[in-house]
Design a protein around this motif. Structure first.
Motif, PDB file in Angstrom:
ATOM      1  N   GLY B  39       0.798  -1.224   0.000  1.00 16.28           N
ATOM      2  CA  GLY B  39       0.000   0.000   0.000  1.00 16.28           C
ATOM      3  C   GLY B  39       0.828   1.270   0.000  1.00 16.28           C
ATOM      4  O   GLY B  39       0.318   2.352   0.215  1.00 16.28           O
ATOM      5  N   ALA B  40       2.155   1.131  -0.265  1.00 17.29           N
ATOM      6  CA  ALA B  40       3.021   2.304  -0.217  1.00 17.29           C
ATOM      7  C   ALA B  40       2.804   3.212  -1.422  1.00 17.29           C
ATOM      8  O   ALA B  40       3.013   4.423  -1.342  1.00 17.29           O
ATOM      9  N   GLN B 204       4.334   5.156   2.351  1.00 17.32           N
ATOM     10  CA  GLN B 204       3.203   6.072   2.453  1.00 17.32           C
ATOM     11  C   GLN B 204       3.230   7.164   1.391  1.00 17.32           C
ATOM     12  O   GLN B 204       3.017   8.337   1.677  1.00 17.32           O
ATOM     13  N   GLY B 205       3.558   6.745   0.172  1.00 15.16           N
ATOM     14  CA  GLY B 205       3.494   7.687  -0.936  1.00 15.16           C
ATOM     15  C   GLY B 205       4.659   8.643  -1.057  1.00 15.16           C
ATOM     16  O   GLY B 205       4.627   9.552  -1.877  1.00 15.16           O
ATOM     17  N   GLU B 206       5.697   8.427  -0.223  1.00 22.17           N
ATOM     18  CA  GLU B 206       6.860   9.304  -0.335  1.00 22.17           C
ATOM     19  C   GLU B 206       8.107   8.457  -0.538  1.00 22.17           C
ATOM     20  O   GLU B 206       8.265   7.422   0.085  1.00 22.17           O
ATOM     21  N   TYR B 290      10.980   0.281   6.256  1.00 19.95           N
ATOM     22  CA  TYR B 290       9.541   0.040   6.130  1.00 19.95           C
ATOM     23  C   TYR B 290       8.804   0.499   7.381  1.00 19.95           C
ATOM     24  O   TYR B 290       7.672   0.928   7.323  1.00 19.95           O
ATOM     25  N   GLU B 291       9.497   0.352   8.529  1.00 21.18           N
ATOM     26  CA  GLU B 291       8.808   0.693   9.763  1.00 21.18           C
ATOM     27  C   GLU B 291       8.667   2.206   9.922  1.00 21.18           C
ATOM     28  O   GLU B 291       9.082   2.975   9.072  1.00 21.18           O
ATOM     29  N   GLY B 292       8.103   2.605  11.062  1.00 17.82           N
ATOM     30  CA  GLY B 292       7.804   4.029  11.264  1.00 17.82           C
ATOM     31  C   GLY B 292       9.024   4.924  11.246  1.00 17.82           C
ATOM     32  O   GLY B 292      10.152   4.479  11.391  1.00 17.82           O
ATOM     33  N   THR B 293       8.833   6.207  11.090  1.00 20.94           N
ATOM     34  CA  THR B 293       9.900   7.180  10.959  1.00 20.94           C
ATOM     35  C   THR B 293      10.844   7.197  12.143  1.00 20.94           C
ATOM     36  O   THR B 293      12.039   7.397  11.983  1.00 20.94           O
TER      37      THR B 293
END
Ligand SMILES: Nc1ncnc2c1ncn2[C@@H]1O[C@H](COP(=O)(O)OP(=O)(O)OP(=O)(O)O)[C@@H](O)[C@H]1O
Ligand SMILES: [Mg+2]
Lengths: 532, 303
Positions: B39-40, B204-206, B290-293
């Motif tokens: 879903g990226a 996430q689209g970036e 892949y994980e959170g920022t």
């Protein structure tokens, strides 16, 4: 860029032909055969003016006008009679053909993800739409020519060349209108089901609008594309303007369809879809709940359609009454039946149409089981703790309930609007009784679907042929003076025409038992066969 | 020379922003890995590149042409393989391959037959009856038998067995050696590692990272295990050290690759008896991205 948008249309057209090399010829043969056989049958039954005079009596009333449209009864030649009885209904079927073909090759292909591959190749953005429209338009033109020349070549006196060509052109023109309608709906809706559903809804609305306006104010029928069909007055004044309107109207619709297709994303529609729920409601957590949820929109639309159908037929009853009031001769003729009003004597005729139309949504509901199987989604259920028996029975029960609801809705709105316009009101019992008399026959049809799904799923759509057959023999049975057995090949042939005839509980019981037997056999078959 | 370039590409579906300022560049003769979690926005980007979705903002050019308005011209030189191959149920595999070739306009029948052989496909079956892997082979054969200059592959091997996966990798190497360019979106990291010159990571689209694998490795942590004669001091005070675990005499920890030098200098004060280091695996590299920022490299803090 403009010419690029259509690149490779030719190849894609050939691909459509390749896929439909059986489907399109079947439609053409079926429709032409059906159209050409009618005047041949009529010539035996209604060859002379005296014979036709008899039929005029039964045709010349608002109920029949609502069903088949107006006609020039002063000049009721065999040709006029053929056109009057058949052209509207055939045109509606041609419209349906266009809807199914266009929807399948536009939104259907897109939804199934095949257009994505095509669009990654040097094929234009509009090529697939263009190819589909080309092929379906050609199919309609071919139909127009076959019917036109075919009717003329029957060599029947009143079927002259101009009238015959116009007959064909009106059929083809109606087809083109619904090519346009469907092409546009395919841009608006995001799914093939939505496209087909919206287009059929428009077809039905056009029919109902014409029915109401033909009875109340004929001029207003020009507002409905199906009104144009009867305005052509085929074999009478031969008016070509409606055909011109049809062509122009469909070009306008196509223009919008092309425009919207060119600016939209693949897979997107213009009717916005809203975000769904996060969790399944309790209701959804069973196979029956899932099945219902999947058909929610379709079911609601059909329910609205049934309400509209019932109320428009009901509204005609008032005109029927005033039409006969004062015509003593006919009043006497019709008054043979003790204790029934004129309106009540016409009820069975309307009921046939109501009952057969109400049979369509439950059959769609049960056939959905095979539809889901073809898309490979049944495995998700059967792979879990859902037994096959439970699965198929869920669909059967939904269909059985669906049919009951549809029939009741149509009847109720017929009664409600009829009571409002008929002096002294209508007896709800008589109307509802007449409708419920059809219910066992309807369940037999559902049973046949269950049987086909259980044993020969590939032939599931055959049930539609059977429904269509039932419609033809019952609707036209009187006209063609068929012998009884022709009607009794269909379960609907055993239904008493209440309130004119007595309710026959024995045949209702027998039909119910047959229906149960068919369903049981379907369940057994479904448990034994491979899932595709 | 850049074959494909997106500048600030943004795609919105209604209010939802699927792509947010994506910059992507692919040079001639290069294989670019395009990776990111589910879903990226990989498939969305690819669909924009193919001109079947219209970019909300930003520029997308392939062969210096606009991906939306010159789609047909561009597609004459592109081959595309989606992850989910949907075909016409009543056509045979062979018919579909030929149909695609005709739609493209050029075809190389010799190459096609070779590939059918290599991929071990029976082209006489109806598409309805093909398994997922076999449907994918059809798209791959159609793609690699064309003389395209750019191959856009969206999870092309998600249904292939390891044997066929090898055949696929061979195909990619072949086209690369002919100087052609490949955009490969994939979740199979070993495949990316073997084939790609550079990777771009999207989340996430970036685009959150772009570069060669070595460059990216450099940005990540090395796993170390050390045994010293004297007890180690407060390791945790050093910069770029994480996940410290003491096991008897030995200590294991993770270390930012660019801090290795400092840490080794520090450790050597205690008399190193044993030192093991494991390079970051690709999995770890991607996991991190892949994980959170908060977990991103260089963000500091403890794990
Ligand atoms: N037509 C659409 N309408 C609304 N949202 C969409 C649409 N298409 C994609 N999205 C959303 O855009 C985001 C990116 O989707 P995309 O298919 O590009 O992901 P992906 O990186 O290819 O994932 P995967 O690895 O699972 O294939 C997702 O959140 C998806 O839900
Ligand atoms: Mg994807």
């Amino acid at each position: 860029m403009a010419s690029q948008s259509f690149a490779k249309t030719g190849l894609l057209s050939r691909l459509i032909l390749r896929q439909d090399r059986i489907r399109i010829p079947l439609w053409l043969i079926g429709l032409s055969f059906f159209t050409l056989i009618i005047p041949i049958a009529f010539i035996d039954l209604y060859g002379t003016e005296e014979q036709r005079a008899g039929i005029i009596e039964t045709m010349q009333n608002p109920a029949m006008t609502a069903m088949v449209g107006p006609a020039d009864f002063a000049n009721y030649t065999l040709g006029v009679m053929t056109a009057h009885n058949m052209i509207l209904m055939t045109a509606a079927v041609v419209g349906l053909m266009s809807i199914l073909l266009v929807s399948r090759h536009t939104r259907g292909e897109e939804e199934d993800g095949r257009i994505e591959m095509v669009r990654s190749l040097p094929a234009g953005r509009l090529s697939n739409l263009n190819a589909t429209l080309l092929i379906v338009a050609l199919t309609n033109i071919l139909l127009a020519l076959i019917v036109g020349f075919g009717l003329y070549l029957l060599d029947i006196e009143s079927l002259d060349l101009e009238g015959s060509l116009l007959y064909g052109a009106v059929l083809g023109g109606t087809g083109l209108v619904f090519v346009g309608v469907t092409a546009l709906m395919a841009q608006l809706s995001e799914s093939a089901r939505g496209t087909t559903g919206l287009s059929i809804a428009i077809l039905l609305l056009a029919y109902l609008l014409r029915a109401i306006t033909d009875v109340s104010n004929e001029k207003l029928s020009w507002l409905s594309p199906l009104g144009w069909v009867t305005k052509a007055e085929v074999y009478a004044s031969n008016n070509w303007w409606p055909v011109v309107f049809m062509v122009v109207f469909s070009i306008i619709l196509l223009f919008f369809a092309y425009y919207l297709n060119a600016i939209r994303d693949l897979g997107a529609g213009f009717i916005p879809s809203k975000p769904g729920k996060r969790h399944a409601s309790r209701f959804l957590q069973s196979p029956a709940g899932l099945a219902l949820r999947l058909q929610r929109t379709g079911t609601i639309s059909w329910a609205i359609g049934m309400l509209l159908l019932g109320s428009s037929y009901g509204s005609v009853l008032g005109d029927l009454e005033s039409f006969f009031a004062g015509n003593e001769l006919i009043e006497q003729m019709l008054m043979q039946q003790e204790g029934l009003t004129i309106v009540e004597q016409f009820l069975p005729q309307l009921m046939i149409v109501v009952a057969l139309l109400a049979t369509i949504p439950p059959i769609m509901a049960i056939n959905k089981l095979y539809g889901e199987e073809k898309k490979g989604r049944i495995d998700h259920l059967l792979g879990r703790t859902v037994s096959r028996t439970r699965l198929i029975l869920s669909y059967v029960i939904i269909a059985v309930v669906n049919g009951f609801v549809m029939l009741s809705l149509a009847t109720f709105s017929l009664w409600a609007s009829g009571t409002a316009v008929v002096e002294g009101g209508l007896s709800f019992g008589k109307i509802y009784g007449g409708a419920l008399a059809y219910y066992p026959a309807m369940v037999v049809m559902i049973g046949i679907s269950a049987l086909l799904i259980g044993f020969i799923p590939k032939l599931t759509s055959l049930v539609w042929l059977y429904v269509f057959y039932s419609f033809i023999v019952l609707y036209l049975g009187g006209l063609f003076q068929f012998s009884d057995w022709v009607g009794q090949i269909s379960p609907f042939g055993f239904v008493p025409r209440y309130p004119v005839e007595e309710i026959d509980f024995l045949s209702m019981l027998v039909l119910s038992v047959i229906a149960l037997g068919l369903i049981a056999a379907g369940v057994i078959g479904y448990n034994r066969r491979d899932i595709e | 020379m850049s074959i494909l370039k997106t500048t600030n590409l943004t795609k919105k579906f209604g209010k939802f922003t699927a792509l947010d300022g994506v910059n992507l560049e692919l040079n001639k003769g290069e294989v670019l890995g395009f990776i990111g979690p589910n879903g990226a926005g990989k498939s969305t980007t690819i669909r924009v590149l193919l001109g079947i979705l219209k970019a909300t903002e930003g520029e997308v050019s392939i062969f210096d042409k606009d991906a939306w308005s010159d789609a047909v011209e561009i597609h004459k030189r592109i081959a595309y393989v989606p992850g989910d191959v949907n075909l016409w149920p009543n056509l045979t595999g062979g018919e579909v391959i030929d149909l695609f070739a005709k739609l493209r306009g050029s075809s190389n029948t010799k190459k096609r037959d070779e590939l059918i052989e290599k991929f071990d496909l029976d082209p006489t079956k109806k598409c309805r009856t093909y398994s997922k892997g076999n449907r994918q082979k059809i798209a791959l054969i159609a793609a690699f038998s064309s003389d395209a200059d750019l191959y856009i592959l969206d999870e092309p091997t998600s249904g292939l067995d390891p044997l066929m996966e090898n055949v696929f990798q061979e195909c990619v190497r072949d086209v690369k050696s002919e100087g052609k360019s490949v955009l490969l979106s994939s979740h199979i990291l070993s495949e990316v590692e073997k084939l790609c010159d550079r990777v771009s990571i999207i989340r996430q689209g970036e685009i959150i990272e772009s570069g060669s694998l070595n460059e990216l490795r450099h940005l990540t942590r090395t796993q170390m295990l050390v045994e010293t004669r004297e007890p180690l001091g407060q390791l945790g005070n050093l910069k770029g050290i994480y996940a410290i675990q003491k096991k008897g005499q030995s200590t294991s920890f993770q270390i930012d690759s660019n801090e290795i030098d400092n840490v080794i200098k520090y450790l050597s004060q205690f008399g190193i008896v044993k030192l093991e280091s494991a390079p970051p695996t690709l999995e770890e590299l991607f996991m991190r991205h892949y994980e959170g920022t908060e977990d991103r490299v260089g963000a500091g803090g403890t794990d």
